[in-house]
Design an enzyme around this catalytic site. Structure first.
Site, short mmCIF file in Angstrom:
data_model
loop_
_atom_site.label_atom_id
_atom_site.label_comp_id
_atom_site.label_asym_id
_atom_site.label_seq_id
_atom_site.Cartn_x
_atom_site.Cartn_y
_atom_site.Cartn_z
N LYS A 1 -5.76 40.86 8.06
CA LYS A 1 -5.66 40.91 9.52
C LYS A 1 -4.66 39.86 9.96
CE LYS A 1 -9.27 41.45 13.02
NZ LYS A 1 -10.59 40.91 13.42
C1 E4P Z 1 -11.94 42.50 16.27
O1 E4P Z 1 -11.54 42.69 15.14
C2 E4P Z 1 -12.50 41.23 16.74
O2 E4P Z 1 -13.17 40.63 15.66
C3 E4P Z 1 -13.54 41.39 17.82
O3 E4P Z 1 -13.76 42.73 18.16
C4 E4P Z 1 -13.42 40.44 18.96
O4 E4P Z 1 -14.47 40.69 19.86
P1 E4P Z 1 -14.87 39.65 21.02
O5 E4P Z 1 -13.88 39.78 22.13
O6 E4P Z 1 -16.24 40.13 21.46
O7 E4P Z 1 -14.89 38.30 20.40
#
Ligand code: E4P
Length: 217
Positions: free
Chosen positions: A83
């Site tokens: 990522k």
């Molecule tokens: C996506 O890969 C992220 O880990 C995640 O969805 C972030 O979510 P949040 O805005 O609830 O922290």
């Protein structure tokens, strides 16, 4: 539509995997911190539970650092998806890692133009954060429709991975738009099974069953 769970909590991942609900997992540095566990150790454990893509995020901000970290994370298991953040260095790293055969999830996407760049860099997944857009009074789901249209216009095969999902309605809207994947916290995924009429129905069926005095076994 594929279901990924957005957590580094191994017990929750196992529970959802046992219900046949999981196609993959996403993590981020905040979720790793919340788990209180060693990053690589927890990713290795998750990769043994779930066959599908497991996103592990780099923390370097420069191209060379992202490549070094990405290659290191890829060694953990075949299903590790690197990522990277949606920055110019992140896009360069995406292109280079894809050329080496890695799966790449480009994260922290908040605009259709950013999603277009990620597709051009060959991303396997683009992660638009709908909840964080809603938080600042913008329409997160509108972004998903825009990306769907742009990717379809040009035949990009980058999968739209709807992230920062907070509600069951986000998931329904994502499915109606034709997003490829949603990633949601365990409670939101489990909540999809809930309906008050289901509970009420079970209750009345069991009350009537009791009146028959029978038992199945
Ligand atoms: C996506 O890969 C992220 O880990 C995640 O969805 C972030 O979510 P949040 O805005 O609830 O922290």
């Amino acid at each position: 539509m594929k279901f990924f769970v957005d957590t580094a909590d191994v017990a929750e991942i196992r529970d959802l995997a046992d219900a046949g609900l999981l196609d993959g997992v996403t993590t981020n540095p905040s979720l790793i911190a919340k788990s209180g566990r060693a990053f690589k150790e927890v990713i290795a454990e998750i990769c043994k539970i779930v066959e599908g893509p497991v996103s592990a995020e780099v923390t370097a901000l420069d191209f060379a650092g992202m490549i070094r970290e990405g290659n290191d994370l890829r060694k953990i298991a075949k299903n590790v998806t690197v990522k990277v953040p949606l920055t110019i260095d992140g896009l360069k790293a995406c292109k280079a890692l894809r050329a080496e055969g890695a799966m790449v999830n480009v994260t922290l996407c908040f605009s259709a133009n950013q999603a277009l760049l990620a597709a051009k860099a060959g991303a396997s997944f683009i992660s638009p954060f709908v909840g964080r857009l809603d938080d600042i009074h913008l329409e997160g789901m509108e972004l998903i429709s825009e990306i769907r249209q742009i990717y379809d216009n040009y035949g990009f095969d980058t999968e739209i991975l709807v992230a920062s999902v907070r509600t069951a309605n986000h998931i329904k809207q994502a499915a109606l738009i034709g997003a490829d994947v949603v990633t949601a916290p365990p409670a939101v995924l489990k909540g999809l099974a809930k309906h008050p009429l289901t509970d009420k129905g079970i209750e009345s069926f069991l009350a009537d069953w009791k009146k028959t005095g029978q038992s199945i076994l």
